[in-house]
Motif scaffolding. Sequence first.
Motif, short mmCIF file in Angstrom:
data_model
loop_
_atom_site.label_atom_id
_atom_site.label_comp_id
_atom_site.label_asym_id
_atom_site.label_seq_id
_atom_site.Cartn_x
_atom_site.Cartn_y
_atom_site.Cartn_z
N ASP A 1 15.74 -0.85 -6.73
CA ASP A 1 14.89 -1.56 -5.77
C ASP A 1 15.40 -1.45 -4.33
O ASP A 1 14.86 -2.09 -3.43
CB ASP A 1 14.72 -3.02 -6.16
N ALA B 1 12.01 2.82 -2.19
CA ALA B 1 10.84 3.04 -3.04
C ALA B 1 11.12 3.95 -4.22
O ALA B 1 10.49 3.81 -5.28
CB ALA B 1 9.69 3.61 -2.19
N ASN C 1 8.44 -1.29 -8.40
CA ASN C 1 8.36 -1.11 -6.94
C ASN C 1 6.93 -1.00 -6.43
O ASN C 1 6.69 -1.09 -5.23
CB ASN C 1 9.14 0.13 -6.51
N TYR C 2 5.96 -0.79 -7.35
CA TYR C 2 4.60 -0.52 -6.90
C TYR C 2 3.98 -1.69 -6.13
O TYR C 2 3.36 -1.47 -5.07
CB TYR C 2 3.71 -0.12 -8.07
N TYR D 1 6.06 4.36 -10.17
CA TYR D 1 6.78 3.44 -9.28
C TYR D 1 7.20 2.14 -9.98
O TYR D 1 8.09 1.44 -9.49
CB TYR D 1 5.95 3.14 -8.04
N GLY E 1 8.09 6.87 -1.15
CA GLY E 1 6.68 6.53 -1.26
C GLY E 1 5.72 7.60 -0.81
O GLY E 1 4.51 7.37 -0.74
N ARG F 1 5.23 -3.94 -4.18
CA ARG F 1 5.75 -3.99 -2.81
C ARG F 1 5.21 -2.82 -1.99
O ARG F 1 4.84 -2.99 -0.82
CB ARG F 1 7.28 -3.99 -2.81
N LEU F 2 5.14 -1.65 -2.59
CA LEU F 2 4.58 -0.49 -1.89
C LEU F 2 3.13 -0.76 -1.50
O LEU F 2 2.71 -0.42 -0.39
CB LEU F 2 4.67 0.75 -2.79
N TRP G 1 11.84 1.22 3.96
CA TRP G 1 11.99 1.10 2.51
C TRP G 1 10.93 1.95 1.80
O TRP G 1 11.22 2.68 0.86
CB TRP G 1 11.87 -0.37 2.12
N ALA G 2 9.70 1.85 2.26
CA ALA G 2 8.59 2.54 1.60
C ALA G 2 8.62 4.05 1.80
O ALA G 2 8.26 4.82 0.89
CB ALA G 2 7.26 1.98 2.10
#
Length: 468
Positions: A366, A369, A433-434, A430, A189, A436-437, A184-185
């Motif tokens: 979502d 990333a 999303n930030y 981001y 990312g 979670r990253l 995901w990242a």
Amino acid sequence: MDTATVDNFREAFRGSIILPEDAAYDDVRALYNGMIDKRPRLIAQCTDTADVATAVRFGREQEQLIAVRGGGHNGPGLGSCDDGLLIDLSRMTGIHVEPDSAIVRAQPGCTQGDLDHATHAYGLAVPAGIVSTTGMAGLTLGGGHGYLSRLHGLTVDNLLEAEVVLADGRIVIANINRHEDLFWALRGGGGNFGIVTSFLLQAHPVDTVFAGPILWDLAHARQIMAWYRDFLPEAPRQLGMFLGLKRVPSMAPFPEALWDRLVCALLCCHTGPEDEAMAIMQSVREALPEPLMDGMTSMPFPAWQSAFDAILPKGLQWYWKGDFVHELSDSAIEVHLEHAARIPSGSLSLMHLYPIDGAVHDTHSDAMAWPCREATWSMVIAGIDRDPARAETVSRWARDYWEALHPFHDGGGYINFMMDEGSERIQAIYGANYPRLARIKGRYDPDNTFRVNQNILPDTTSQQKAHR
């Protein structure tokens, strides 16, 4: 690092190790952006994944700052560092195409041109950018938008799997079933979570395209920009088209009579049947004034992807900034026109509006990333010049232009269109999303070993709680 330390590294490493005293050092360390000069203590040119893992472990053991370079196309020069270890992946250029499944495995040193060349033999292409010299690794990890995005999504939407060397030297496979959070990242990312040594990508049928540039005098830009904002979101997805405000480069394939002239440009690429493409482009011509130049023609897709490589060679002076654009208002267009009229004469400076619609909107923000699926365009303003003496002039033009337009936007932007702009800007890009990253960064790189990038600071809170 003393000689014995380096010699021990050489024994465990199959690639080339280059030191400042070596004849090849200056050529190898040179960056795409000629405005930036960095001098790593040691350059490790890797040949395979094992070399990458060896280099990462060596860098950690020696407490060296680690930078990573793939295709070497990074604008802010984050593919190198001063007084540290540069892990250079540019020799890792293997590509394997499975034509029946249209799946491609590519190593991180590949450029977009390498990938186009390999896939075109099978009538395929992977969605990517617009310049064939772009490195595929950085492009993919940052998102990747270009002519095929409206039909087939971002490059990162077509990433199926990644082989990754982690900060502790372990090698893992990340996909939807294994290391799912890491996968995901990685999809947007950047290089924060490890070094990707193999990309598994979905290709699509693309062969001959109807493509080319159409140029109008800047005096028509207000009309063309207003038309563009209404036309393109409703146009067939087979049509990739972006708008530019720029000076005509003083070189082929542009007629000499147009060199250095201020223009509004549409750069177009239709991947469907030629008769459909010609019908759409005829409607465009009927809606807009007579152009200064219409270069639309049928050509192999790689030819269009590489058409402007000679205009943007390695070593130019670069300063760029970007924003995601939701609405192109009349007021914003006026700001565009004001600053486009000031593009320094003789420079290659530009503003581009790339579409973020069609297939890009089919994925939720979502799902990975890459953060901004609700945008309509991705804007970049780039000050570019051949002459180092004019670096400040084009940089100031780009900063002034961006600062005047930024109030029309919401703070987010494309991570691959950033200079070194600080953590607050990265968090704005981001958005939701930030957090979670940051947690995934805390899990896979808690010490922030991979920090020479658009850096996401590790949040190790959840790991600390898990060990209590």
